[in-house]
Design an enzyme around this catalytic site. Structure first.
Site, PDB file in Angstrom:
ATOM      1  N   GLY A  16      -8.423 -15.438  -7.831  1.00  0.00           N
ATOM      2  CA  GLY A  16      -8.479 -14.745  -6.396  1.00  0.00           C
ATOM      3  C   GLY A  16      -7.499 -14.764  -5.453  1.00  0.00           C
ATOM      4  O   GLY A  16      -8.156 -14.791  -4.076  1.00  0.00           O
ATOM      5  N   SER A  17      -6.309 -14.729  -5.165  1.00  0.00           N
ATOM      6  CA  SER A  17      -5.455 -15.391  -4.355  1.00  0.00           C
ATOM      7  C   SER A  17      -4.491 -13.808  -4.142  1.00  0.00           C
ATOM      8  O   SER A  17      -3.657 -13.882  -3.327  1.00  0.00           O
ATOM      9  CB  SER A  17      -4.544 -16.403  -5.227  1.00  0.00           C
ATOM     10  OG  SER A  17      -3.716 -16.355  -5.646  1.00  0.00           O
TER      11      SER A  17
ATOM     12  N   SER B 285     -10.831 -19.318 -21.395  1.00  0.00           N
ATOM     13  CA  SER B 285     -10.072 -19.436 -20.611  1.00  0.00           C
ATOM     14  C   SER B 285     -10.355 -21.237 -20.027  1.00  0.00           C
ATOM     15  O   SER B 285     -11.810 -21.282 -19.709  1.00  0.00           O
ATOM     16  CB  SER B 285     -10.639 -18.652 -20.052  1.00  0.00           C
ATOM     17  OG  SER B 285      -9.915 -20.356 -17.978  1.00  0.00           O
TER      18      SER B 285
ATOM     19  N   GLU C  51      -6.801  -1.268 -16.652  1.00  0.00           N
ATOM     20  CA  GLU C  51      -7.500  -1.661 -14.904  1.00  0.00           C
ATOM     21  C   GLU C  51      -8.219  -0.702 -14.909  1.00  0.00           C
ATOM     22  O   GLU C  51      -9.991  -0.478 -13.754  1.00  0.00           O
ATOM     23  CB  GLU C  51      -5.941  -2.306 -14.340  1.00  0.00           C
ATOM     24  CG  GLU C  51      -6.823  -2.715 -12.712  1.00  0.00           C
ATOM     25  CD  GLU C  51      -6.707  -4.054 -12.425  1.00  0.00           C
ATOM     26  OE1 GLU C  51      -6.224  -4.961 -12.961  1.00  0.00           O
ATOM     27  OE2 GLU C  51      -7.596  -4.249 -11.254  1.00  0.00           O
TER      28      GLU C  51
ATOM     29  N   SER D 191      -5.044 -10.197 -12.238  1.00  0.00           N
ATOM     30  CA  SER D 191      -5.862  -9.371 -13.548  1.00  0.00           C
ATOM     31  C   SER D 191      -4.173  -8.838 -14.095  1.00  0.00           C
ATOM     32  O   SER D 191      -4.309  -8.952 -15.610  1.00  0.00           O
ATOM     33  CB  SER D 191      -7.282  -8.526 -12.728  1.00  0.00           C
ATOM     34  OG  SER D 191      -6.612  -8.150 -11.852  1.00  0.00           O
TER      35      SER D 191
ATOM     36  N   ASP E  29       1.153  -3.935 -10.123  1.00  0.00           N
ATOM     37  CA  ASP E  29       1.220  -5.467 -10.370  1.00  0.00           C
ATOM     38  C   ASP E  29       2.270  -5.493 -11.609  1.00  0.00           C
ATOM     39  O   ASP E  29       2.244  -6.776 -12.038  1.00  0.00           O
ATOM     40  CB  ASP E  29       0.159  -5.638  -9.718  1.00  0.00           C
ATOM     41  CG  ASP E  29      -0.462  -5.540  -8.128  1.00  0.00           C
ATOM     42  OD1 ASP E  29       0.421  -5.556  -7.845  1.00  0.00           O
ATOM     43  OD2 ASP E  29      -1.694  -5.553  -8.040  1.00  0.00           O
TER      44      ASP E  29
ATOM     45  N   HIS F 144       1.154  -1.357   0.070  1.00  0.00           N
ATOM     46  CA  HIS F 144       0.646   0.103  -0.162  1.00  0.00           C
ATOM     47  C   HIS F 144       0.799   1.396  -0.060  1.00  0.00           C
ATOM     48  O   HIS F 144       0.381   2.053   0.525  1.00  0.00           O
ATOM     49  CB  HIS F 144      -1.115   0.088   1.110  1.00  0.00           C
ATOM     50  CG  HIS F 144      -1.778  -1.279   1.061  1.00  0.00           C
ATOM     51  ND1 HIS F 144      -3.035  -0.306   0.149  1.00  0.00           N
ATOM     52  CD2 HIS F 144      -2.304  -2.493   1.666  1.00  0.00           C
ATOM     53  CE1 HIS F 144      -3.889  -1.647   0.218  1.00  0.00           C
ATOM     54  NE2 HIS F 144      -3.456  -2.249   1.029  1.00  0.00           N
TER      55      HIS F 144
HETATM   56  C1  GLA Z   1      -3.096  -4.497  -5.173  1.00  0.00           C
HETATM   57  C2  GLA Z   1      -2.933  -2.828  -5.481  1.00  0.00           C
HETATM   58  C3  GLA Z   1      -1.957  -2.366  -5.923  1.00  0.00           C
HETATM   59  C4  GLA Z   1      -1.025  -2.470  -4.640  1.00  0.00           C
HETATM   60  C5  GLA Z   1      -1.455  -3.663  -3.732  1.00  0.00           C
HETATM   61  C6  GLA Z   1      -1.061  -3.543  -2.851  1.00  0.00           C
HETATM   62  O1  GLA Z   1      -2.217  -5.687  -5.604  1.00  0.00           O
HETATM   63  O2  GLA Z   1      -3.322  -3.563  -7.574  1.00  0.00           O
HETATM   64  O3  GLA Z   1      -0.950  -1.861  -6.872  1.00  0.00           O
HETATM   65  O4  GLA Z   1      -1.799  -0.912  -3.929  1.00  0.00           O
HETATM   66  O5  GLA Z   1      -3.332  -4.142  -4.013  1.00  0.00           O
HETATM   67  O6  GLA Z   1       0.111  -3.223  -1.689  1.00  0.00           O
END
Ligand code: GLA
Length: 395
Positions: free
Chosen positions: A130-131, A73, A168, A136, A180, A40
């Site tokens: 969903g883990s 898929s 996204e 995504s 991500d 975060h």
């Molecule tokens: C998700 C979001 C990322 C990041 C994390 C927390 O994975 O997609 O951008 O903010 O939460 O670190």
């Protein structure tokens, strides 16, 4: 036991031929990611330290002569073949998971990279659903690389990462940061990436854990409504930043503050809860820099302690853990041979990441697995992570 790539691709080609008719295909792989520390912090202009993992998403692709894409898929067979055009796309609930690739097609088009034709695409994922290991983002960057490759747009990976994040944010409507997509696209075997999310400056740091491994533990918590709580945390941090700017106008992001500077300024944040959220963002960012330094000085023990502190802060100040993640972390901390353990990703459910000595992995799985099952009522799953390269064409 993980299936090997060759077996997976052979199985996929059989399925491709059955769904779309026999055609010659190109194959691509896009990894998932695990974040070692720096949670975060990305949307707060701070640092993250993720790596790409060998679990991810495969695609077999054949060109179509028309402007239509058909996508299927193997993990979501009940959704059948989903069809969409390649221009003017808007979010369509009926298209379900295909909105991720559709969003990327749209983001490319808006940036001036128009697809000249559509594709037949078969997708197969090895990431647990969903883990919180970024399935995504894996699919988004996969789509970006397929488009770039097919039409010779010549985009570099960072540009594709940004377009994937845009898809996204604006198409799917999840207000995520850039971690991500960056980790998925820019991953490098055996390395984690230290990324400054304020400037997008990055460097690779070799992960050589003598006698230890990265173990991912999935809470297996049924999918929670994480995205609304995620957006609330973002808004709280933005509001706190705006109040800090009133006393320090040159401040651009929470990630620019040292812990001392934050302590001096924190009184300017009027809401105690928002002060707490901002404190996490600042301390976690500085903790991440300290952790990377420790790792690069071969002080794995210090790195592990900082991972644990990251979890406390996410639990107490940021409030994004919940009983499943807290249970996994607390159980891990009690096992001999565990160097550090924390939640990874957005939180609320999903996974923890632990550094575990190799000779303790079996007892870790047994002890954590049994006690978690007793307390929570169902079993967690374990994956020993291999750090992999970012999204690429396989054949
Ligand atoms: C998700 C979001 C990322 C990041 C994390 C927390 O994975 O997609 O951008 O903010 O939460 O670190």
């Amino acid at each position: 036991m993980m299936e090997n790539e060759k077996e997976i691709l052979t199985k996929m080609q059989v399925e491709f031929n059955a769904r779309f008719g026999e055609q010659k295909t190109r194959a691509y792989f896009s990894p998932g990611r695990v974040n070692l520390i720096g949670e975060h912090t990305d949307y707060n202009g701070g640092h993250v330290f993720p790596c790409a993992i060998s679990l991810g998403t495969y695609a077999l692709v054949a060109d179509r002569p028309d402007g239509k894409t058909r996508i299927y898929s193997m993990n979501l067979a009940d959704k059948g073949i989903i069809e969409f055009g390649m221009t003017g796309l808007v979010y369509d609930k009926a298209c379900d998971w295909a909105n991720y690739p559709m969003g990327v097609v749209r983001a490319f088009e808006e940036a001036g990279y128009k697809a000249g034709h559509g594709f037949d695409i078969l997708v197969y994922g090895t990431l647990p659903n969903g883990s919180g290991l970024s399935s995504s983002a894996s699919l988004e960057v996969l789509t970006a690389v397929i488009l770039n490759d097919a039409f010779g747009f010549g985009l570099d990976m960072v540009e594709m990462v940004k377009l994937s994040q845009k898809a996204e944010n604006t198409f799917v409507g999840v207000n995520c940061g850039i971690m991500d997509q960056f980790a998925v696209g820019m991953g490098r075997k055996d390395c984690a990436i230290l990324l400054d999310c304020n400037t997008l400056e990055y460097r690779y740091s070799k992960i050589a854990l003598a006698g230890a491994s990265i173990v991912i533990t999935n809470t297996n918590k049924p999918h929670s409504l994480a995205s609304s709580a995620y957006n609330v945390r973002r808004a709280q941090c933005e509001h706190a930043l705006n109040e800090l700017k009133e006393v320090k106008p040159e401040l651009n992001a929470l990630g620019e503050l040292s812990n001392e500077a934050f302590n001096q300024l924190a009184g300017a944040i009027s809401e105690p809860l928002e002060r707490q959220r901002a404190r996490h963002a600042v301390l976690e960012n500085n903790r991440t820099l300290e952790a990377v330094k420790a790792l690069e000085e071969d002080d794995v023990v210090r790195f592990g302690k900082l991972m644990n502190e990251s979890h406390y802060s996410l639990r107490d100040d940021y409030d994004v853990t919940g009983k499943e993640l807290d249970t996994l972390a607390e159980l891990a901390w009690q096992v001999e041979g565990v160097i550090g353990s924390r939640m990874t990703g957005a939180g609320f459910g999903g996974c923890t990441v632990s550094l575990v000595k190799d000779d303790a992995i079996e007892s870790f799985k047994k002890k954590v697995g049994q006690a978690y099952q007793e307390r929570i009522g169902y079993a967690p799953s374990f994956y020993v992570a291999n750090i992999a390269d970012g999204t690429h064409r396989v054949i």
